[in-house]
Design a protein around this motif. Structure first.
Motif, PDB file in Angstrom:
ATOM      1  N   UNK A 293       0.816  -1.149  -0.163  1.00  0.00           N
ATOM      2  CA  UNK A 293       0.028   0.123   0.093  1.00  0.00           C
ATOM      3  C   UNK A 293       0.716   1.308   0.008  1.00  0.00           C
ATOM      4  N   UNK A 294       0.137   2.667  -0.195  1.00  0.00           N
ATOM      5  CA  UNK A 294       0.693   3.621  -0.366  1.00  0.00           C
ATOM      6  C   UNK A 294      -0.351   4.733   0.124  1.00  0.00           C
ATOM      7  N   UNK A 295       0.368   5.641   0.617  1.00  0.00           N
ATOM      8  CA  UNK A 295      -0.147   6.957   0.820  1.00  0.00           C
ATOM      9  C   UNK A 295      -0.386   7.656   1.808  1.00  0.00           C
TER      10      UNK A 295
ATOM     11  N   UNK B  59      -1.681   7.602   7.796  1.00  0.00           N
ATOM     12  CA  UNK B  59      -2.779   6.622   7.938  1.00  0.00           C
ATOM     13  C   UNK B  59      -3.926   6.298   7.384  1.00  0.00           C
ATOM     14  N   UNK B  60      -3.042   6.028   6.461  1.00  0.00           N
ATOM     15  CA  UNK B  60      -3.138   4.984   4.868  1.00  0.00           C
ATOM     16  C   UNK B  60      -2.854   3.631   5.474  1.00  0.00           C
ATOM     17  N   UNK B  61      -2.387   2.447   5.176  1.00  0.00           N
ATOM     18  CA  UNK B  61      -3.005   1.145   6.210  1.00  0.00           C
ATOM     19  C   UNK B  61      -3.451  -0.125   4.894  1.00  0.00           C
ATOM     20  N   UNK B  62      -2.820  -1.783   5.100  1.00  0.00           N
ATOM     21  CA  UNK B  62      -3.453  -2.339   4.708  1.00  0.00           C
ATOM     22  C   UNK B  62      -5.055  -2.197   4.764  1.00  0.00           C
ATOM     23  N   UNK B  63      -5.075  -2.164   5.899  1.00  0.00           N
ATOM     24  CA  UNK B  63      -6.451  -1.684   6.566  1.00  0.00           C
ATOM     25  C   UNK B  63      -7.431  -0.819   7.131  1.00  0.00           C
ATOM     26  N   UNK B  64      -7.238   0.102   5.678  1.00  0.00           N
ATOM     27  CA  UNK B  64      -7.894   0.855   4.685  1.00  0.00           C
ATOM     28  C   UNK B  64      -9.408   0.688   4.424  1.00  0.00           C
TER      29      UNK B  64
ATOM     30  N   UNK C 247     -19.193   0.058  13.655  1.00  0.00           N
ATOM     31  CA  UNK C 247     -18.291   0.230  14.001  1.00  0.00           C
ATOM     32  C   UNK C 247     -17.335   0.057  13.114  1.00  0.00           C
ATOM     33  N   UNK C 248     -17.184   0.420  12.063  1.00  0.00           N
ATOM     34  CA  UNK C 248     -16.188   0.188  10.810  1.00  0.00           C
ATOM     35  C   UNK C 248     -15.788   1.747  10.281  1.00  0.00           C
ATOM     36  N   UNK C 249     -16.304   2.073  10.432  1.00  0.00           N
ATOM     37  CA  UNK C 249     -16.686   3.553  10.514  1.00  0.00           C
ATOM     38  C   UNK C 249     -15.343   4.268   9.705  1.00  0.00           C
ATOM     39  N   UNK C 250     -14.034   3.978  11.387  1.00  0.00           N
ATOM     40  CA  UNK C 250     -13.518   4.891  11.390  1.00  0.00           C
ATOM     41  C   UNK C 250     -12.485   4.680  10.445  1.00  0.00           C
ATOM     42  N   UNK C 251     -12.710   3.045   9.885  1.00  0.00           N
ATOM     43  CA  UNK C 251     -11.601   2.290   8.402  1.00  0.00           C
ATOM     44  C   UNK C 251     -11.554   3.249   7.668  1.00  0.00           C
ATOM     45  N   UNK C 252     -12.681   3.921   7.016  1.00  0.00           N
ATOM     46  CA  UNK C 252     -13.508   4.215   5.938  1.00  0.00           C
ATOM     47  C   UNK C 252     -12.940   5.669   5.405  1.00  0.00           C
TER      48      UNK C 252
ATOM     49  N   UNK D 190     -20.340  -2.355  -2.016  1.00  0.00           N
ATOM     50  CA  UNK D 190     -19.484  -2.664  -0.814  1.00  0.00           C
ATOM     51  C   UNK D 190     -18.378  -2.040  -0.600  1.00  0.00           C
ATOM     52  N   UNK D 191     -17.550  -2.122   0.015  1.00  0.00           N
ATOM     53  CA  UNK D 191     -16.995  -1.266   1.004  1.00  0.00           C
ATOM     54  C   UNK D 191     -15.519  -2.246   1.805  1.00  0.00           C
ATOM     55  N   UNK D 192     -14.170  -1.968   1.039  1.00  0.00           N
ATOM     56  CA  UNK D 192     -13.695  -3.151   1.479  1.00  0.00           C
ATOM     57  C   UNK D 192     -11.928  -2.785   1.182  1.00  0.00           C
ATOM     58  N   UNK D 193     -10.971  -3.510   1.826  1.00  0.00           N
ATOM     59  CA  UNK D 193      -9.574  -2.687   1.457  1.00  0.00           C
ATOM     60  C   UNK D 193      -9.432  -3.846  -0.345  1.00  0.00           C
ATOM     61  N   UNK D 194      -7.940  -4.075  -0.886  1.00  0.00           N
ATOM     62  CA  UNK D 194      -7.421  -5.067  -1.411  1.00  0.00           C
ATOM     63  C   UNK D 194      -6.988  -6.635  -0.997  1.00  0.00           C
ATOM     64  N   UNK D 195      -6.717  -6.456   0.100  1.00  0.00           N
ATOM     65  CA  UNK D 195      -6.392  -7.909   1.118  1.00  0.00           C
ATOM     66  C   UNK D 195      -8.268  -8.527   1.139  1.00  0.00           C
TER      67      UNK D 195
END
Length: 385
Positions: A48-50, A53-58, A197-202, A259-264
């Protein structure tokens, strides 16, 4: 200033990291994206890059990549015998027969052949977020071409149509079946209905950057087939580029675009579909993958006005620019730039997300080089083992 690339790659996949880094080095300083891949159920790329605050869990809105998750559910139910591809839609949903739609089969519906790309007057935002509301409106709608006579991308509604069949056959929403059978067992970061509960990751989608294409005046096409399919003719036209930024869309997870997702999460979904993951058998049997990956609609798409190819609910991914992928690869891209697929012939499962909407919409152009690098590394490491 060149962005730092974070994450890991397995031995033999260093070229994928190099290709990702080379692409990111050409992008604006605010680029934000993720890349993940599995081979035969083993994670081999997680990058990942950004900005800070950007992570693979974003998490990001993945637009039509959602359709891959939705139609994995349909494939599972066909595999179970709960749904039959050559049954008429009306077998499950009698009200669908109105306005000359009674002969349409589930197979034809999944192949974008229903001619039911929208309604005459369009949908409100709240309706678009609610698959049952969309399905109810479409049951009474006259199709825009004779069902089965042509095909065209049912961009905002295909998940509501197939989802209604799932609901009629199982008594449960497609989103609930997905949560129970797919997302929760694998703890996938790919949500059809994002919990609060997952909104902060969006991370909200950034609109596309201005370009000569967007600044050129175009004739009013709101009432064309394309305009109707993308709800541009509604009293409050849909702004596709920022649709995931609406909380009602994220909360309800409409099965076409919500849908809301990460690349993972994207790659993990397709790894679970075709491979053993953490000692769990693949979700889909080879015959099911082959059935859903078989070409069903190929040629001129009535909505996009371009050459397109579809299997059953999935895009025929190898027919786009990935001519090197194995025949029968299943997947789906998203308008914001995301791409996800499984190539059952090599065992490669791939997921890519980005934050800024990529013009002209659909899988972002960088996927060409990233997919090719991941595919070549898969072939080389498999041959060497």
């Amino acid at each position: 200033m060149t962005q730092e690339i974070h994450g890991t790659v397995a031995d033999g996949f260093e070229t994928v990291r190099e290709e990702f880094a080379a692409f990111v080095s050409t992008e604006r300083a605010d680029y934000e994206g993720q890349l993940c891949a599995y081979v035969h159920g083993r994670q081999v790329v997680d990058l990942w890059a950004g900005p800070s605050g950007t992570t693979n869990n974003s998490l990001y809105g993945v637009f039509s990549s959602t359709k891959g998750a939705a139609h994995l559910v349909v494939a599972l139910l066909v595999q179970d015998g709960t749904l039959e591809l050559d049954r008429k839609v009306t077998y499950y949903w009698p009200e669908f027969a109105s306005e000359g739609k009674g002969a349409l089969t589930l197979r034809e519906l999944l192949a974008h052949r229903a001619g039911l790309v929208g309604t005459d007057t369009g949908f409100t935002l709240d309706e678009l977020a609610d698959d049952r509301a969309v399905a109810e409106r479409l049951a009474d709608q006259r199709p825009f071409w004779r069902p089965g006579a042509a095909f065209g991308y049912h961009a905002l509604v295909i998940g509501a149509l197939t989802g209604e069949i799932v609901r009629r056959a199982t008594g449960r929403s497609l989103q609930d079946v997905y949560e129970e059978r797919v997302r929760a067992p694998y703890a996938l970061d790919f949500f059809l209905g994002l919990p609060s509960t997952q909104e902060p990751r969006f991370h909200p989608t950034h609109p596309p950057l201005p370009s000569p294409e967007t600044q050129t005046s175009h004739p009013d096409s709101r009432h064309s087939l394309t305009g109707i399919a993308f709800n541009e003719h509604a009293p409050q036209p849909t702004v596709l580029a920022t649709l995931p930024n609406e909380r009602v869309i994220r909360a309800k997870g409409p099965a076409s675009v919500g849908g809301v997702a990460s690349a993972r999460g994207l790659a993990g979904l397709y790894a679970a579909a075709i491979s053993v993951v953490e000692d769990r058998a693949p979700l889909l049997k080879p015959d099911t993958v082959a059935e859903f990956g078989q070409l069903h609609s190929v040629g001129y798409d009535m909505i996009t006005g371009t050459h397109r190819a579809y299997g059953l609910g999935f895009q025929a991914t190898a027919d786009t620019w990935y001519s090197f992928l194995g025949a029968g690869a299943i997947g789906h891209s998203g308008a914001g730039g995301s791409q996800a697929f499984a190539d059952p012939r090599t065992g490669l499962a791939y997921g890519y997300t980005r934050r800024r909407f990529a013009l002209p919409g659909g899988p972002a152009p960088e996927n060409q080089r990233l997919v090719q690098a991941a595919h070549q590394a898969t072939i080389q490491t498999t041959q060497a083992s």
